[in-house]
Scaffold this motif. Structure first.
Motif, PDB file in Angstrom:
ATOM      1  N   ALA A  87       6.732  -3.619   7.226  1.00 61.91           N
ATOM      2  CA  ALA A  87       5.624  -4.336   6.600  1.00 61.91           C
ATOM      3  C   ALA A  87       4.321  -4.135   7.364  1.00 61.91           C
ATOM      4  CB  ALA A  87       5.961  -5.830   6.513  1.00 61.91           C
ATOM      5  N   GLY A  88       4.388  -4.080   8.690  1.00 63.16           N
ATOM      6  CA  GLY A  88       3.173  -3.893   9.479  1.00 63.16           C
ATOM      7  C   GLY A  88       2.504  -2.557   9.228  1.00 63.16           C
ATOM      8  N   THR A  89       3.284  -1.477   9.205  1.00 57.56           N
ATOM      9  CA  THR A  89       2.684  -0.167   8.934  1.00 57.56           C
ATOM     10  C   THR A  89       2.202  -0.080   7.488  1.00 57.56           C
ATOM     11  OG1 THR A  89       4.931   0.716   8.593  1.00 57.56           O
ATOM     12  CG2 THR A  89       3.904   1.084  10.740  1.00 57.56           C
ATOM     13  N   THR A  90       2.833  -0.844   6.597  1.00 61.34           N
ATOM     14  CA  THR A  90       2.356  -0.927   5.217  1.00 61.34           C
ATOM     15  C   THR A  90       0.955  -1.520   5.175  1.00 61.34           C
ATOM     16  OG1 THR A  90       4.585  -1.173   4.328  1.00 61.34           O
ATOM     17  CG2 THR A  90       2.797  -1.998   2.964  1.00 61.34           C
ATOM     18  N   ARG A  91       0.737  -2.593   5.947  1.00 60.87           N
ATOM     19  CA  ARG A  91      -0.587  -3.218   5.986  1.00 60.87           C
ATOM     20  C   ARG A  91      -1.639  -2.244   6.505  1.00 60.87           C
ATOM     21  NH1 ARG A  91      -1.847  -6.902   3.014  1.00 60.87           N
ATOM     22  NH2 ARG A  91      -3.377  -7.695   4.489  1.00 60.87           N
ATOM     23  N   ILE A  92      -1.289  -1.478   7.505  1.00 67.33           N
ATOM     24  CA  ILE A  92      -2.227  -0.503   8.067  1.00 67.33           C
ATOM     25  C   ILE A  92      -2.617   0.534   7.024  1.00 67.33           C
ATOM     26  CG2 ILE A  92      -2.448   1.376   9.751  1.00 67.33           C
ATOM     27  CD1 ILE A  92      -0.728  -0.358  11.650  1.00 67.33           C
ATOM     28  N   LEU A  93      -1.634   1.021   6.269  1.00 68.23           N
ATOM     29  CA  LEU A  93      -1.929   2.041   5.258  1.00 68.23           C
ATOM     30  C   LEU A  93      -2.772   1.484   4.122  1.00 68.23           C
ATOM     31  CD1 LEU A  93       1.482   3.953   5.140  1.00 68.23           C
ATOM     32  CD2 LEU A  93      -0.665   4.691   6.188  1.00 68.23           C
ATOM     33  N   GLU A  94      -2.531   0.244   3.732  1.00 72.18           N
ATOM     34  CA  GLU A  94      -3.378  -0.349   2.689  1.00 72.18           C
ATOM     35  C   GLU A  94      -4.830  -0.418   3.151  1.00 72.18           C
ATOM     36  OE1 GLU A  94      -3.942  -3.931  -0.452  1.00 72.18           O
ATOM     37  OE2 GLU A  94      -2.003  -3.622   0.462  1.00 72.18           O
ATOM     38  N   HIS A  95      -5.054  -0.857   4.387  1.00 75.39           N
ATOM     39  CA  HIS A  95      -6.414  -0.951   4.910  1.00 75.39           C
ATOM     40  C   HIS A  95      -7.054   0.426   5.086  1.00 75.39           C
ATOM     41  CE1 HIS A  95      -7.044  -5.243   5.770  1.00 75.39           C
ATOM     42  NE2 HIS A  95      -5.736  -5.298   5.955  1.00 75.39           N
ATOM     43  N   SER A  96      -6.239   1.471   5.122  1.00 76.93           N
ATOM     44  CA  SER A  96      -6.766   2.827   5.318  1.00 76.93           C
ATOM     45  C   SER A  96      -7.272   3.459   4.036  1.00 76.93           C
ATOM     46  CB  SER A  96      -5.679   3.720   5.943  1.00 76.93           C
ATOM     47  OG  SER A  96      -5.306   3.218   7.215  1.00 76.93           O
ATOM     48  N   GLY A  97      -7.033   2.793   2.897  1.00 79.14           N
ATOM     49  CA  GLY A  97      -7.644   3.238   1.653  1.00 79.14           C
ATOM     50  C   GLY A  97      -6.817   4.142   0.766  1.00 79.14           C
ATOM     51  N   PHE A  98      -5.502   4.216   0.979  1.00 78.29           N
ATOM     52  CA  PHE A  98      -4.661   5.042   0.123  1.00 78.29           C
ATOM     53  C   PHE A  98      -4.464   4.382  -1.238  1.00 78.29           C
ATOM     54  CE2 PHE A  98      -3.580   6.354   4.431  1.00 78.29           C
ATOM     55  CZ  PHE A  98      -3.703   7.733   4.312  1.00 78.29           C
ATOM     56  N   LYS A  99      -4.095   5.185  -2.229  1.00 81.10           N
ATOM     57  CA  LYS A  99      -3.923   4.681  -3.593  1.00 81.10           C
ATOM     58  C   LYS A  99      -2.486   4.311  -3.920  1.00 81.10           C
ATOM     59  CE  LYS A  99      -7.848   7.427  -5.211  1.00 81.10           C
ATOM     60  NZ  LYS A  99      -8.284   8.559  -6.076  1.00 81.10           N
ATOM     61  N   ALA A 100      -1.546   4.818  -3.141  1.00 84.89           N
ATOM     62  CA  ALA A 100      -0.124   4.519  -3.328  1.00 84.89           C
ATOM     63  C   ALA A 100       0.601   4.866  -2.041  1.00 84.89           C
ATOM     64  CB  ALA A 100       0.453   5.314  -4.497  1.00 84.89           C
ATOM     65  N   ILE A 101       1.753   4.255  -1.848  1.00 84.45           N
ATOM     66  CA  ILE A 101       2.571   4.532  -0.666  1.00 84.45           C
ATOM     67  C   ILE A 101       4.031   4.671  -1.099  1.00 84.45           C
ATOM     68  CG2 ILE A 101       1.012   3.366   0.950  1.00 84.45           C
ATOM     69  CD1 ILE A 101       2.848   0.943   0.841  1.00 84.45           C
ATOM     70  N   ALA A 102       4.873   5.082  -0.161  1.00 79.19           N
ATOM     71  CA  ALA A 102       6.298   5.252  -0.473  1.00 79.19           C
ATOM     72  C   ALA A 102       7.141   4.880   0.727  1.00 79.19           C
ATOM     73  CB  ALA A 102       6.593   6.688  -0.880  1.00 79.19           C
ATOM     74  N   THR A 103       8.316   4.372   0.477  1.00 79.25           N
ATOM     75  CA  THR A 103       9.250   4.123   1.570  1.00 79.25           C
ATOM     76  C   THR A 103       9.795   5.451   2.082  1.00 79.25           C
ATOM     77  OG1 THR A 103      11.218   3.933   0.154  1.00 79.25           O
ATOM     78  CG2 THR A 103       9.909   1.924   0.518  1.00 79.25           C
ATOM     79  N   THR A 104      10.404   5.409   3.249  1.00 80.59           N
ATOM     80  CA  THR A 104      11.061   6.585   3.814  1.00 80.59           C
ATOM     81  C   THR A 104      12.435   6.184   4.310  1.00 80.59           C
ATOM     82  OG1 THR A 104      11.125   8.021   5.794  1.00 80.59           O
ATOM     83  CG2 THR A 104       9.586   6.185   5.862  1.00 80.59           C
TER      84      THR A 104
END
Length: 284
Positions: free
Chosen positions: A31-48
């Motif tokens: 969840a923490g790295t998810t928050r970082i990526l959201e603040h970085s401005g990406f349009k979508a993310i994916a689990t690994t």
């Protein structure tokens, strides 16, 4: 999370695959790295799946994690962001089409905007499902999301590409998956510009390329110019984070060297990226 918000994420995610520009879909591992990526401005993310396995202390291999564990992790990622989240759901956590259907239903229930299903198996001698079975698995996955048409189904072909014959076999397999209902196709080995130039004009569905394969050096602009739709990172961010941790741990244990911590962001820099606990929200 309301149905309308989840539906909006799925519609947004699906639309990204039909725009002219490629989009980068990085992979957080908690969840923490998810928050970082959201603040970085990406349009979508994916689990690994590999990143998740590392957090549990396991190697990345089929069967190391259960479907319930992976879906619980996906749900945690979805809850930590407003972005659409694609799920890395390995081979669908079972060999049969029925196994895959149950996985798709679970992915929809936890709020994922889409997921990928591999054709790799630890139980078949050839390591890859026979084509007829692989196609049936994707067709069944497509049917399982019939009531959720904006849920993006990605079909992965895992076989190595070492020759032009391998390349054409991969193209054939990916197109068979597209015909079976996959919205996006993905072959991890299909990451070199010379192969992409041959494959992209022949593919029947948008292509995901993982930009961090070993011995591959290709820029975002090159991928976009070639016509790649979606660019994922796989476990690279997790490996980078674990690598920094390993380097620091080694410096501490071998020479009591504290200098590596000068590179760490200060507490407030990380703190401001994380959520504030709401009054009615239970602490974890």
């Amino acid at each position: 999370m309301s149905f309308s918000i989840t539906q909006q994420r799925r519609s947004t995610f699906k639309a990204l695959h039909f725009k002219k520009e490629a989009f980068i879909m990085p992979n957080p591992f908690d969840a923490g790295t998810t928050r970082i990526l959201e603040h970085s401005g990406f349009k979508a993310i994916a689990t690994t799946s590999a990143g998740l396995a590392f957090t549990k202390g396991y190697q990345d291999e089929i069967g190391a994690l259960s479907l319930d564990t992976s879906l619980a992790h996906a749900q945690e990622i979805v809850a930590a962001t407003t972005l659409p989240v694609n799920g890395d759901l390995e081979n669908g956590y079972g060999d049969t089409p029925e196994d895959v259907a149950e996985t798709i239903k679970g992915a929809i229930e936890v709020g994922l905007a889409g997921c990928s299903i591999e054709d790799f198996s630890s139980t078949y001698a050839a390591r890859y499902y026979p084509l007829d079975l692989a196609i049936e698995r994707i067709r069944t996955a497509h049917d399982a999301r019939a009531n959720t048409p904006d849920f993006v189904l990605t079909a992965r072909a895992e076989a190595p590409i070492k020759s032009e014959e391998d390349l054409h076999n991969t193209i054939f397999r990916l197109n068979a998956f597209a015909d079976a209902g996959a919205d996006v196709v993905f072959a991890p080995e299909l990451s070199k510009s010379e192969w992409l130039k041959i494959a992209l004009p022949q593919l029947k569905a948008p292509l995901n390329v993982v930009a961090t394969m070993p011995n591959t050096s290709i820029s975002y602009q090159e991928l976009e110019n070639l016509g790649v739709t979606r660019i994922s990172i796989g476990s690279a961010l997790a490996r980078l984070a674990y690598g920094a941790f390993l380097d620091a741990a080694t410096a501490l244990s071998t020479s009591a060297d504290f200098s590596c911590f000068k590179q760490a962001p200060n507490f407030e820099e990380i703190h401001k990226l994380m959520r504030t606990l709401k009054a009615d929200e239970p602490a974890i």
